[in-house]
Design an enzyme around this catalytic site. Sequence first.
Site, PDB file in Angstrom:
ATOM      1  N   ILE A   1      83.586  20.747   7.869  1.00  0.00           N
ATOM      2  CA  ILE A   1      83.367  20.357   9.264  1.00  0.00           C
ATOM      3  C   ILE A   1      83.052  21.575  10.126  1.00  0.00           C
ATOM      4  O   ILE A   1      83.641  22.648   9.953  1.00  0.00           O
ATOM      5  CB  ILE A   1      84.578  19.575   9.828  1.00  0.00           C
ATOM      6  CG1 ILE A   1      84.216  18.911  11.157  1.00  0.00           C
ATOM      7  CG2 ILE A   1      85.803  20.463   9.949  1.00  0.00           C
ATOM      8  CD1 ILE A   1      85.230  17.862  11.606  1.00  0.00           C
TER       9      ILE A   1
ATOM     10  N   GLY B   1      85.972  19.541   4.500  1.00  0.00           N
ATOM     11  CA  GLY B   1      85.322  18.240   4.597  1.00  0.00           C
ATOM     12  C   GLY B   1      84.338  17.965   3.480  1.00  0.00           C
ATOM     13  O   GLY B   1      84.054  16.798   3.170  1.00  0.00           O
TER      14      GLY B   1
ATOM     15  N   ASP C   1      86.114  16.087   0.872  1.00  0.00           N
ATOM     16  CA  ASP C   1      86.191  14.679   1.261  1.00  0.00           C
ATOM     17  C   ASP C   1      84.897  13.961   0.886  1.00  0.00           C
ATOM     18  O   ASP C   1      84.915  12.823   0.397  1.00  0.00           O
ATOM     19  CB  ASP C   1      86.409  14.550   2.770  1.00  0.00           C
ATOM     20  CG  ASP C   1      87.729  15.124   3.240  1.00  0.00           C
ATOM     21  OD1 ASP C   1      88.742  14.404   3.230  1.00  0.00           O
ATOM     22  OD2 ASP C   1      87.756  16.301   3.637  1.00  0.00           O
TER      23      ASP C   1
ATOM     24  N   GLU D   1      91.775  22.410   4.719  1.00  0.00           N
ATOM     25  CA  GLU D   1      92.413  21.939   5.954  1.00  0.00           C
ATOM     26  C   GLU D   1      93.803  22.538   6.173  1.00  0.00           C
ATOM     27  O   GLU D   1      94.191  22.814   7.307  1.00  0.00           O
ATOM     28  CB  GLU D   1      92.506  20.406   5.946  1.00  0.00           C
ATOM     29  CG  GLU D   1      91.176  19.692   6.176  1.00  0.00           C
ATOM     30  CD  GLU D   1      90.393  19.474   4.900  1.00  0.00           C
ATOM     31  OE1 GLU D   1      89.410  18.714   4.932  1.00  0.00           O
ATOM     32  OE2 GLU D   1      90.739  20.074   3.856  1.00  0.00           O
TER      33      GLU D   1
ATOM     34  N   ASP E   1      91.981  14.551   6.510  1.00  0.00           N
ATOM     35  CA  ASP E   1      92.123  13.184   7.042  1.00  0.00           C
ATOM     36  C   ASP E   1      90.891  12.291   6.908  1.00  0.00           C
ATOM     37  O   ASP E   1      90.833  11.218   7.498  1.00  0.00           O
ATOM     38  CB  ASP E   1      92.565  13.224   8.514  1.00  0.00           C
ATOM     39  CG  ASP E   1      91.602  13.988   9.412  1.00  0.00           C
ATOM     40  OD1 ASP E   1      90.509  14.366   8.950  1.00  0.00           O
ATOM     41  OD2 ASP E   1      91.957  14.209  10.591  1.00  0.00           O
TER      42      ASP E   1
END
Length: 270
Positions: A66, A121, A124, A144, A152
């Site tokens: 991210i 991210g 993810d 993270e 998340d």
Amino acid sequence: MPEYQAFRVEVADKIAHVVIDRPEKINAMNADFWTEIIEVFRWVDDTDEVRVVVLSGAGKHFSSGIDLMLLAEVGNSLGKDVGRNAETLRRKILQLQASFNAVDLCRKPVLAAIHGYCLGGAIDLISACDMRYATRDAQFSIKEIDIGMAADVGTLQRLPRLIGDGMMRELAYTGRTFDGEEARELGLVNRTYADAPALIEGVFAIARDIAAKSPLAVRGTKEMIRYMRDHRVDDGLEYIATWNAAMLQSADLRVAMAAHMGKQKPEFAD
């Protein structure tokens, strides 16, 4: 074909090559990325010509995760009311989750080709793909934890189904970096390659093999595997019986059988 700010999409041989295209920013996931990935995979889903997706990153890296500028913008939007802040953050997190759900729910198989950094991210994202392949020197990290938060948008939910629970916890709690070879040993990636060109060549060979199969059969296989992730065996058996009651009437079955008996390569309609 649609054009995007954070992606480049090319189609050849019934394979969509979806490239995260911000190499100057290490393919960090900015606001455009999060909205456009939903549009990209909606287009993939709606385009019958596309049978398989290869997802990669432009430049030297897959993705650094991210964009921290995006996190800063979210932080700056918060006020003094704790309840309203919580509602704002919850909605934002659910929006970001929807971006990777679009990959997970795509009807077509998605193959991730990973080189360089695959951080935060990006873990993810690859967790939402069907299969993952990497260069031997790729660098993975559930980052993270190092910026003071729990992942998340899917890692902690999807990764336990891909690698062992104990190792997943170690990687999530420590945030340590591991390379492509360790990722292969863990089962996170299916196989590794010497460098990025060999990676792309190898992954596209697998994608072409899948693209040559019956698209209905591939679709049904993906749906059954995805369904079984969250259901009991008897639920899955009931579902495949109902699904195949229709799909076994497809022309693809006759085409495949005739080609097999005649020792020829079958040609399936989109």
